[in-house]
Design a protein around this motif. Structure first.
Motif, PDB file in Angstrom:
ATOM      1  N   TRP A  73      33.433  22.829  10.065  1.00 12.63           N
ATOM      2  CA  TRP A  73      32.138  22.603  10.695  1.00 12.63           C
ATOM      3  C   TRP A  73      31.685  21.165  10.482  1.00 12.63           C
ATOM      4  N   VAL A  74      30.751  20.734  11.319  1.00  5.68           N
ATOM      5  CA  VAL A  74      30.043  19.470  11.127  1.00  5.68           C
ATOM      6  C   VAL A  74      28.629  19.811  10.673  1.00  5.68           C
ATOM      7  N   MET A  75      28.222  19.244   9.553  1.00  6.43           N
ATOM      8  CA  MET A  75      26.872  19.434   9.024  1.00  6.43           C
ATOM      9  C   MET A  75      26.086  18.163   9.322  1.00  6.43           C
ATOM     10  N   GLY A  76      25.118  18.257  10.242  1.00  5.29           N
ATOM     11  CA  GLY A  76      24.357  17.084  10.644  1.00  5.29           C
ATOM     12  C   GLY A  76      22.863  17.292  10.560  1.00  5.29           C
ATOM     13  N   LYS A  77      22.188  16.908  11.615  1.00  6.74           N
ATOM     14  CA  LYS A  77      20.712  16.973  11.606  1.00  6.74           C
ATOM     15  C   LYS A  77      20.196  18.399  11.543  1.00  6.74           C
ATOM     16  N   ASP A  78      20.999  19.373  11.977  1.00  6.37           N
ATOM     17  CA  ASP A  78      20.573  20.776  11.952  1.00  6.37           C
ATOM     18  C   ASP A  78      21.338  21.570  10.894  1.00  6.37           C
ATOM     19  N   ALA A  79      21.728  20.913   9.824  1.00 11.35           N
ATOM     20  CA  ALA A  79      22.562  21.567   8.805  1.00 11.35           C
ATOM     21  C   ALA A  79      21.861  22.736   8.132  1.00 11.35           C
ATOM     22  N   ARG A  80      20.525  22.723   8.114  1.00 12.26           N
ATOM     23  CA  ARG A  80      19.800  23.787   7.405  1.00 12.26           C
ATOM     24  C   ARG A  80      19.643  25.060   8.233  1.00 12.26           C
ATOM     25  N   VAL A  81      19.987  25.011   9.510  1.00 11.10           N
ATOM     26  CA  VAL A  81      19.854  26.205  10.359  1.00 11.10           C
ATOM     27  C   VAL A  81      21.219  26.579  10.919  1.00 11.10           C
ATOM     28  N   ASP A  82      21.373  27.839  11.311  1.00 10.61           N
ATOM     29  CA  ASP A  82      22.635  28.297  11.875  1.00 10.61           C
ATOM     30  C   ASP A  82      22.838  27.730  13.272  1.00 10.61           C
ATOM     31  N   PRO A  83      24.074  27.353  13.621  1.00 11.74           N
ATOM     32  CA  PRO A  83      24.347  26.890  14.992  1.00 11.74           C
ATOM     33  C   PRO A  83      24.079  28.001  15.997  1.00 11.74           C
ATOM     34  N   VAL A  84      23.775  27.613  17.203  1.00 12.08           N
ATOM     35  CA  VAL A  84      23.509  28.572  18.281  1.00 12.08           C
ATOM     36  C   VAL A  84      24.640  28.474  19.298  1.00 12.08           C
ATOM     37  N   GLY A  85      25.217  29.624  19.649  1.00 13.89           N
ATOM     38  CA  GLY A  85      26.310  29.646  20.610  1.00 13.89           C
ATOM     39  C   GLY A  85      25.830  29.510  22.036  1.00 13.89           C
ATOM     40  N   SER A  86      26.776  29.490  22.973  1.00 12.99           N
ATOM     41  CA  SER A  86      26.440  29.340  24.387  1.00 12.99           C
ATOM     42  C   SER A  86      25.647  30.528  24.914  1.00 12.99           C
ATOM     43  N   ASP A  87      25.720  31.665  24.202  1.00 13.86           N
ATOM     44  CA  ASP A  87      24.976  32.850  24.614  1.00 13.86           C
ATOM     45  C   ASP A  87      23.567  32.880  24.024  1.00 13.86           C
ATOM     46  N   GLY A  88      23.216  31.823  23.276  1.00 13.89           N
ATOM     47  CA  GLY A  88      21.881  31.751  22.687  1.00 13.89           C
ATOM     48  C   GLY A  88      21.762  32.466  21.355  1.00 13.89           C
ATOM     49  N   GLN A  89      22.861  33.052  20.871  1.00 15.45           N
ATOM     50  CA  GLN A  89      22.830  33.773  19.601  1.00 15.45           C
ATOM     51  C   GLN A  89      23.223  32.842  18.445  1.00 15.45           C
ATOM     52  N   GLU A  90      22.612  33.069  17.289  1.00 20.85           N
ATOM     53  CA  GLU A  90      22.949  32.275  16.110  1.00 20.85           C
ATOM     54  C   GLU A  90      24.341  32.630  15.607  1.00 20.85           C
ATOM     55  N   ARG A  91      25.067  31.614  15.190  1.00 23.19           N
ATOM     56  CA  ARG A  91      26.410  31.781  14.663  1.00 23.19           C
ATOM     57  C   ARG A  91      26.465  31.178  13.262  1.00 23.19           C
ATOM     58  N   PRO A  92      26.309  31.995  12.236  1.00 25.87           N
ATOM     59  CA  PRO A  92      26.372  31.451  10.872  1.00 25.87           C
ATOM     60  C   PRO A  92      27.696  30.738  10.626  1.00 25.87           C
ATOM     61  N   ARG A  93      27.661  29.742   9.758  1.00 23.93           N
ATOM     62  CA  ARG A  93      28.895  29.035   9.375  1.00 23.93           C
ATOM     63  C   ARG A  93      29.632  29.928   8.375  1.00 23.93           C
ATOM     64  N   GLN A  94      30.349  30.887   8.905  1.00 25.10           N
ATOM     65  CA  GLN A  94      30.939  31.939   8.083  1.00 25.10           C
ATOM     66  C   GLN A  94      32.330  32.299   8.588  1.00 25.10           C
ATOM     67  N   PHE A  95      33.228  32.625   7.650  1.00 29.77           N
ATOM     68  CA  PHE A  95      34.538  33.153   8.012  1.00 29.77           C
ATOM     69  C   PHE A  95      34.923  34.223   6.999  1.00 29.77           C
ATOM     70  N   SER A  96      35.774  35.145   7.426  1.00 32.73           N
ATOM     71  CA  SER A  96      36.202  36.245   6.561  1.00 32.73           C
ATOM     72  C   SER A  96      37.715  36.245   6.443  1.00 32.73           C
ATOM     73  N   VAL A  97      38.203  36.696   5.286  1.00 36.12           N
ATOM     74  CA  VAL A  97      39.644  36.819   5.063  1.00 36.12           C
ATOM     75  C   VAL A  97      39.927  38.182   4.445  1.00 36.12           C
ATOM     76  N   ASP A  98      41.110  38.694   4.755  1.00 34.65           N
ATOM     77  CA  ASP A  98      41.559  39.934   4.145  1.00 34.65           C
ATOM     78  C   ASP A  98      42.275  39.571   2.848  1.00 34.65           C
ATOM     79  N   VAL A  99      41.666  39.883   1.710  1.00 33.53           N
ATOM     80  CA  VAL A  99      42.234  39.459   0.425  1.00 33.53           C
ATOM     81  C   VAL A  99      43.488  40.256   0.047  1.00 33.53           C
ATOM     82  N   LEU A 100      43.778  41.339   0.798  1.00 31.92           N
ATOM     83  CA  LEU A 100      44.981  42.130   0.525  1.00 31.92           C
ATOM     84  C   LEU A 100      46.157  41.697   1.392  1.00 31.92           C
ATOM     85  N   ALA A 101      45.917  40.786   2.328  1.00 30.45           N
ATOM     86  CA  ALA A 101      46.975  40.370   3.245  1.00 30.45           C
ATOM     87  C   ALA A 101      48.133  39.732   2.485  1.00 30.45           C
ATOM     88  N   GLY A 102      49.363  40.215   2.773  1.00 26.35           N
ATOM     89  CA  GLY A 102      50.564  39.634   2.175  1.00 26.35           C
ATOM     90  C   GLY A 102      50.921  40.160   0.804  1.00 26.35           C
TER      91      GLY A 102
END
Length: 225
Positions: free
Chosen positions: A139-168
């Motif tokens: 991600w790029v953290m800039g002038k709006d770093a304190r708020v969640d980015p907004v997608g093209s659909d107008g919904q907020e998209r938290p700077r978040q990702f998930s991983v499966d810790v059992l994978a492999g």
């Protein structure tokens, strides 16, 4: 002796007169009453200190926790917060029957904006000291770093990702320690954040950010050997 005093008084009056005339010519110059010297009162004082790597290290945090919807009758989580409200430790307990997948999420938060100098952050998730996946979240953290980015659909998209810790994993261990580690690059002043590619952009100023640890304990039933 009297002649000496008269000369000294004349000299003092001449100095004061000079200071007064200089002050009249330039109101930003005044006489310092403590030393009899001329000082400038229009020295530029910055409103805020410049952004440096210390602001990145203290301003951006990564929160690791059990992913939303992953809790169940056999999967639970406990969280330990600091006095300032930051997450210091997450403990996940998994009982049999063990799930096939166990998602843990990592979310970026910022306590301040980065207007003059945007920050590029690329994050990996680790199981012990091994990357769980080679692909990073960025991600790029800039002038709006304190708020969640907004997608093209107008919904907020938290700077978040998930991983499966059992994978492999070939087998379920007794315990796992998971965390996220990020490289954060502080861009040059005046960089246009909209032109930055978070997957590739970098600079000469970099700091490593760490999430809270996520301890995962697997409890086998008494019947399991």
């Amino acid at each position: 002796m009297r002649k000496f005093l008269v000369i000294a008084m004349v000299f003092s009056l001449a100095v004061v007169g000079c200071g007064g005339r200089d002050a009249e010519k330039d109101p930003s110059i005044a006489a310092d009453p403590r030393a009899g010297e001329l000082i400038s009162t229009d020295m530029a004082i910055p409103a805020t200190p410049p952004i440096d790597l210390g602001d990145v290290d203290s301003g951006i945090t990564i929160r690791g926790e059990l992913a939303a919807g992953a809790a169940s009758a056999t999967v639970s989580a406990e969280y330990l917060d600091t006095q300032r409200g930051n997450l210091s430790m997450a403990t996940i307990t998994v009982e049999e029957p063990f799930p096939e997948r166990l998602p843990v999420s990592f979310t970026l938060y910022s306590q301040r904006p980065f207007i003059e100098r945007p920050v590029v952050v690329r994050v990996h998730a680790f199981r012990d000291d091994q990357k769980i996946t080679e692909e990073s979240a960025a991600w790029v953290m800039g002038k709006d770093a304190r708020v969640d980015p907004v997608g093209s659909d107008g919904q907020e998209r938290p700077r978040q990702f998930s991983v499966d810790v059992l994978a492999g994993l070939d087998e379920i261990p007794e315990t796992l320690l998971v965390h996220a580690r990020a490289d954060a690059w502080l861009m040059e002043e005046g960089t246009t954040e909209e032109l930055l590619d978070p997957k590739t952009a970098q600079s000469g100023e970099r700091v490593t950010l760490m999430s809270n640890p996520v301890r995962i304990n697997f409890k086998k039933s008494e019947q399991t050997p």
